[in-house]
Design an enzyme around this catalytic site. Structure first.
Site, mmCIF file in Angstrom:
data_model
loop_
_atom_site.group_PDB
_atom_site.id
_atom_site.type_symbol
_atom_site.label_atom_id
_atom_site.label_comp_id
_atom_site.label_asym_id
_atom_site.label_seq_id
_atom_site.Cartn_x
_atom_site.Cartn_y
_atom_site.Cartn_z
ATOM 1 N N CYS A 168 19.069 -9.415 52.949
ATOM 2 C CA CYS A 168 20.437 -9.880 53.067
ATOM 3 C C CYS A 168 21.309 -8.677 53.450
ATOM 4 O O CYS A 168 21.293 -7.666 52.739
ATOM 5 C CB CYS A 168 20.776 -10.430 51.685
ATOM 6 S SG CYS A 168 22.396 -11.019 51.520
ATOM 7 N N CYS A 180 36.130 -7.018 53.541
ATOM 8 C CA CYS A 180 36.210 -8.351 54.159
ATOM 9 C C CYS A 180 37.659 -8.824 54.157
ATOM 10 O O CYS A 180 38.412 -8.522 53.246
ATOM 11 C CB CYS A 180 35.339 -9.325 53.364
ATOM 12 S SG CYS A 180 35.202 -10.945 54.119
ATOM 13 N N CYS A 220 34.989 -13.588 44.877
ATOM 14 C CA CYS A 220 34.173 -12.519 45.478
ATOM 15 C C CYS A 220 34.700 -11.125 45.154
ATOM 16 O O CYS A 220 35.891 -10.858 45.268
ATOM 17 C CB CYS A 220 34.148 -12.737 46.989
ATOM 18 S SG CYS A 220 33.391 -11.375 47.882
ATOM 19 N N CYS A 240 27.740 -10.570 45.496
ATOM 20 C CA CYS A 240 28.073 -9.786 46.673
ATOM 21 C C CYS A 240 29.196 -8.803 46.335
ATOM 22 O O CYS A 240 30.200 -9.161 45.769
ATOM 23 C CB CYS A 240 28.472 -10.801 47.749
ATOM 24 S SG CYS A 240 29.684 -10.347 48.919
ATOM 25 N N GLU A 290 26.327 -2.645 51.152
ATOM 26 C CA GLU A 290 25.118 -2.951 50.388
ATOM 27 C C GLU A 290 24.240 -3.987 51.083
ATOM 28 O O GLU A 290 24.703 -4.776 51.899
ATOM 29 C CB GLU A 290 25.484 -3.449 49.004
ATOM 30 C CG GLU A 290 26.321 -4.690 49.066
ATOM 31 C CD GLU A 290 26.673 -5.241 47.706
ATOM 32 O OE1 GLU A 290 26.629 -4.471 46.736
ATOM 33 O OE2 GLU A 290 26.980 -6.425 47.636
ATOM 34 N N CYS A 312 37.977 -14.609 49.524
ATOM 35 C CA CYS A 312 37.502 -15.660 48.605
ATOM 36 C C CYS A 312 37.782 -15.216 47.160
ATOM 37 O O CYS A 312 37.523 -14.065 46.805
ATOM 38 C CB CYS A 312 36.010 -15.904 48.799
ATOM 39 S SG CYS A 312 35.603 -16.346 50.495
HETATM 40 S S1 SF4 Z 1 32.426 -14.318 49.864
HETATM 41 FE FE1 SF4 Z 1 33.402 -12.287 49.983
HETATM 42 S S2 SF4 Z 1 32.364 -11.218 51.644
HETATM 43 FE FE2 SF4 Z 1 31.888 -13.414 51.840
HETATM 44 S S3 SF4 Z 1 33.523 -14.221 53.210
HETATM 45 FE FE3 SF4 Z 1 34.279 -14.502 51.132
HETATM 46 S S4 SF4 Z 1 35.496 -12.637 50.742
HETATM 47 FE FE4 SF4 Z 1 34.190 -12.204 52.503
#
Ligand code: SF4
Length: 356
Positions: free
Chosen positions: A113, A120, A127, A344, A87, A124
């Site tokens: 963006c 990923c 996220c 995100c 995205e 996090c």
């Molecule tokens: S916020 Fe999400 S996409 Fe960004 S580094 Fe952390 S886990 Fe990865």
């Protein structure tokens, strides 16, 4: 699968094409002429068009879904050639400029963006992308293709420069070679001509990669997702902090070459009762001492099952004022696109649910 023309820098294309000046023409057709069809490159000899068409692909990224927010921001879900989805977000803003007669006029400005990976690895806890795990790196062409497709789709004239933030899905510094190549393709004056000074790499803080990127001296801007001033809380929010702690990030940022007129952006996710007090603000001032920094405070938005709470406006303002009073430019992020999938990875998440 044929290689995509978007995966080439102009120099690489010049090596692949004979005579090499044709690379400049091809670049102009793609990035300034917005053509999707090699046949439309009318100043190339027919034989060359045929050769290009047989050898390379120029299919634009396929749009699966787009959500437009009331404030004009747009979130686009793209499908890649292998079926994976990523995205991007278009954020329109207004910029005040002074015209030839000295009048202040409002001028539209765009930030796009973009994603750098499918999924990923960083994990996090706040996220959505992290939940799906890591699938693969994007190629430079898939990174560049997001901006090209959005500019075309939203009728943003080719000569209209946009700002780019590598802040969508993925950790850009975990895909450094392709991201660096994308930075160069974006910057090409025969292409989109987006100078590195308009491109910001937003990282979770992979300090060894920050050092590597700094050594390349590309002139790019840096944003760090810091979110906490002590390692215990940061580790809770971002497990990657075990490998790259706050001290290592600060050390890497201090060595990073920054344009005199620019600052390093530190993103700080504010959580009620955890990191919203003036003690934390004071620690942040100490941590950032010696860095030309700007801090962006972000409200933590609780989602179902989250263990943290949204901070109060009063606490946010007091935090901001403390930083500003101590020489650090600090703003509170005005969330755009709150009526669409704001975080995100959310658009992808929702679209997957829709299909099942
Ligand atoms: S916020 Fe999400 S996409 Fe960004 S580094 Fe952390 S886990 Fe990865």
């Amino acid at each position: 699968m044929k290689p995509s023309l978007l995966d080439f820098t102009k120099e690489e294309l010049a090596q692949a094409l004979s005579p090499s000046f044709r690379a400049k023409q091809v670049f102009k057709w793609i990035y300034q002429g917005y053509v999707d069809d090699i046949e439309a490159m009318s100043n190339l000899p027919k034989a060359m068009r045929e050769h290009l068409g047989q050898t390379y692909d120029l299919t634009p990224l396929h749009v699966v879904r787009e959500e437009i927010s009331q404030d004009g921001s747009a979130k686009v879900l793209f499908q890649l050639r292998d079926g994976h989805t990523i995205e991007s977000v278009l954020l329109p803003m207004k910029e005040e400029v002074v015209d030839e007669e000295g009048r202040r006029v409002s001028h539209p400005k765009f930030t796009i963006c973009i994603s750098s990976q499918v999924g990923c690895k960083i994990g996090c806890t706040f996220c959505f992308t992290a939940k799906g795990g890591f699938v693969r790196n994007l190629s430079a062409g898939e990174i560049v293709g997001q901006v090209l497709a959005i500019k075309k789709r939203h009728n943003i004239a080719p000569e209209r420069r946009v700002n780019i933030v590598y802040m969508g899905m993925g950790e850009p510094l975990d895909n450094l070679p392709e991201v660096v190549k994308a930075v160069k393709i974006f910057a090409d004056i025969d292409g989109l001509s987006i100078s590195p000074k308009r491109q910001t790499i937003s990282t979770s803080g992979l300090s060894h990669q920050i050092k590597k990127l700094g050594e390349m001296n590309l002139g790019i801007l840096l944003a760090i997702s810091l979110h906490a001033v002590d390692d215990a809380l940061r580790q809770e929010l971002m497990p990657i902090n075990k490998a790259y702690n706050i001290a290592s990030i600060i050390e890497a940022v201090k060595a990073f070459p920054i344009d005199e007129r620019k600052r390093v952006m530190f993103e700080y996710l504010v959580i009620r009762g955890r990191n919203d007090d003036l003690g934390s603000a004071k620690k942040l001032v100490t941590l950032l001492h010696g860095i030309k920094a700007k801090v962006n405070l972000i409200y933590f938005n609780p989602h179902e099952g989250s263990a943290y709470q949204r901070p109060e406006l009063k606490a946010m303002e007091a935090f901001r004022d403390y930083l500003n009073a101590h020489g650090i430019v600090c703003t509170i992020r005005q969330s755009k696109g709150l009526d669409i999938s704001a975080a995100c990875g959310q658009l992808k998440e929702r679209s997957t649910h829709d299909r099942t």
